[in-house]
Design an enzyme around this catalytic site. Structure first.
Site, PDB file in Angstrom:
ATOM      1  N   GLN A  48       0.840  -1.193   0.000  1.00  0.00           N
ATOM      2  CA  GLN A  48       0.000   0.000   0.000  1.00  0.00           C
ATOM      3  C   GLN A  48       0.881   1.252   0.000  1.00  0.00           C
ATOM      4  O   GLN A  48       1.617   1.499   0.951  1.00  0.00           O
ATOM      5  CB  GLN A  48      -0.901   0.005   1.227  1.00  0.00           C
ATOM      6  N   GLY A  69     -25.300   1.112   1.792  1.00  0.00           N
ATOM      7  CA  GLY A  69     -24.593  -0.145   1.658  1.00  0.00           C
ATOM      8  C   GLY A  69     -23.314   0.005   0.844  1.00  0.00           C
ATOM      9  O   GLY A  69     -23.006   1.071   0.315  1.00  0.00           O
ATOM     10  N   LEU A  71     -21.301  -0.401  -2.332  1.00  0.00           N
ATOM     11  CA  LEU A  71     -21.590  -0.568  -3.760  1.00  0.00           C
ATOM     12  C   LEU A  71     -20.493  -1.325  -4.490  1.00  0.00           C
ATOM     13  O   LEU A  71     -20.754  -1.991  -5.491  1.00  0.00           O
ATOM     14  CB  LEU A  71     -21.785   0.799  -4.416  1.00  0.00           C
ATOM     15  N   GLN A  72     -19.253  -1.219  -4.019  1.00  0.00           N
ATOM     16  CA  GLN A  72     -18.139  -1.892  -4.675  1.00  0.00           C
ATOM     17  C   GLN A  72     -17.362  -2.705  -3.639  1.00  0.00           C
ATOM     18  O   GLN A  72     -16.774  -2.141  -2.714  1.00  0.00           O
ATOM     19  CB  GLN A  72     -17.202  -0.862  -5.325  1.00  0.00           C
ATOM     20  N   GLY A  89      -9.109  -1.378  -1.822  1.00  0.00           N
ATOM     21  CA  GLY A  89     -10.269  -0.969  -1.030  1.00  0.00           C
ATOM     22  C   GLY A  89      -9.985  -0.661   0.418  1.00  0.00           C
ATOM     23  O   GLY A  89     -10.831  -0.877   1.281  1.00  0.00           O
ATOM     24  N   GLU A  90      -8.821  -0.116   0.713  1.00  0.00           N
ATOM     25  CA  GLU A  90      -8.487   0.146   2.121  1.00  0.00           C
ATOM     26  C   GLU A  90      -9.409   1.199   2.731  1.00  0.00           C
ATOM     27  O   GLU A  90      -9.766   1.116   3.901  1.00  0.00           O
ATOM     28  CB  GLU A  90      -7.027   0.568   2.273  1.00  0.00           C
ATOM     29  N   ARG A  91      -9.823   2.202   1.953  1.00  0.00           N
ATOM     30  CA  ARG A  91     -10.754   3.189   2.480  1.00  0.00           C
ATOM     31  C   ARG A  91     -12.069   2.528   2.896  1.00  0.00           C
ATOM     32  O   ARG A  91     -12.627   2.828   3.957  1.00  0.00           O
ATOM     33  CB  ARG A  91     -11.036   4.272   1.427  1.00  0.00           C
ATOM     34  N   ARG A  92     -12.559   1.643   2.025  1.00  0.00           N
ATOM     35  CA  ARG A  92     -13.828   0.966   2.328  1.00  0.00           C
ATOM     36  C   ARG A  92     -13.696   0.063   3.554  1.00  0.00           C
ATOM     37  O   ARG A  92     -14.612  -0.035   4.372  1.00  0.00           O
ATOM     38  CB  ARG A  92     -14.281   0.152   1.109  1.00  0.00           C
ATOM     39  N   GLU A 123      -4.359  -0.119  -8.712  1.00  0.00           N
ATOM     40  CA  GLU A 123      -5.619   0.388  -8.166  1.00  0.00           C
ATOM     41  C   GLU A 123      -5.436   1.779  -7.587  1.00  0.00           C
ATOM     42  O   GLU A 123      -6.274   2.667  -7.760  1.00  0.00           O
ATOM     43  CB  GLU A 123      -6.138  -0.575  -7.100  1.00  0.00           C
TER      44      GLU A 123
END
Length: 303
Positions: A48, A69, A71-72, A89-92, A123
């Protein structure tokens, strides 16, 4: 008129579009499936590059996820110990942790270490808010085999080769600057970093002096008293002023041979420097030179 829920969904979709395509482009050839994964089983990616995460943006993302919810899904890979490693997707993931959730929907793919590192970097490269220094961190963390063919690596990441070399300029900067950038990665862009690198390479014979004046310029950049794009020129000015003082306080003699200048001798109040324009020297001559220099040092110490 759109409802609040619909507006939040639209905003979240816009926020995730920048990295959705990157994931599609890079994981479409890999075996994948989806499931809800325990968050405690997911480890952070060692690849990262992002150094900082805006807490307000994470809170906004968490609020959006709570309302409409996820979405990805995030992307992970399965490890040998039945755990998972985050790829995208670390933020998510952090937003789910803020919400106190215990599971998160994930795309699980089969990927080796090289594939995982490239996917993570690709990404992140799609996100506009990633700094140049953070991109360097990601590139620098890649396996040496991947970095060896820079043209192929640049192509796989969607970069041109010129930008690739600009990002890698950071590796030639003094450790002090790199530590500052670890804390504030937006302080220095890749173009200015390239200028810093060139300044140092232009003064390799006086590298210590060059680093000293560059750090003086860097302090002004950190204090917002000097634009980063002008820092290298400012350092060059300081270096020239110092060189002028050194020249006036030094004795310089040319070494001439066969009517040509073969080098020079510079003597100041602090050191003696000898420079010869030769590309090779045999072992016997090198030993003679070393013995002479040792005798010179010993004589100087006695005095």
């Amino acid at each position: 008129m759109a409802s609040t829920k619909e507006l939040l969904a639209q905003k979240l979709k816009q926020n995730t579009q920048k990295h959705q395509q990157a994931q599609k482009d890079n994981i479409k050839e890999l075996k994948e499936f989806r499931r809800n994964v325990p968050i405690e089983d997911i480890s952070r990616s060692p690849n990262q590059p992002r150094k900082t995460f805006d807490e307000l943006e994470l809170k906004e993302l968490a609020d959006s996820i709570e309302e409409v919810g996820l979405l990805q899904p995030i992307t992970v890979r399965k490890l040998d110990n039945l755990k998972y490693e985050l790829i995208a997707g670390e933020r998510r993931l952090r937003a789910h942790q803020l919400l106190g959730k215990t599971v998160i929907e994930a795309i699980i793919i089969d990927a080796n270490n090289d594939e995982a590192s490239l996917l993570t970097l690709a990404e992140n490269l799609k996100r506009q808010d990633l700094t140049d220094y953070e991109i360097f961190v990601g590139l620098n963390a890649l396996d040496e085999k991947l970095k060896k063919n820079k043209q192929r690596l640049a192509k796989s990441l969607g970069l041109n080769r010129e930008d690739m070399y600009k990002y890698l300029s950071y590796e030639k900067l003094p450790e002090v600057i790199l530590k500052d950038l670890d804390a504030e990665p937006n302080l220095l862009g890749r173009t200015a970093a390239t200028a810093f690198k060139k300044f140092l390479s232009d003064h390799l014979q006086q590298l210590s002096e060059a680093e000293t004046v560059l750090l003086k310029a860097w302090e002004k950049v950190k204090d917002k008293k000097l634009e980063q794009t002008k820092a290298a020129a400012y350092a060059e000015k300081l270096f020239s002023q110092g060189s002028d003082k050194l020249t006036t306080a030094s004795v310089v003699r040319k070494i001439e041979y066969a009517g040509k200048v073969a080098g020079n001798i510079k003597l100041s109040d602090k050191q003696l420097k000898v420079s010869l324009n030769i590309s090779q020297i045999d072992e016997a001559s090198l030993q003679q030179l070393e013995n002479f220099l040792k005798e010179l040092v010993q004589k100087n110490e006695k005095v």
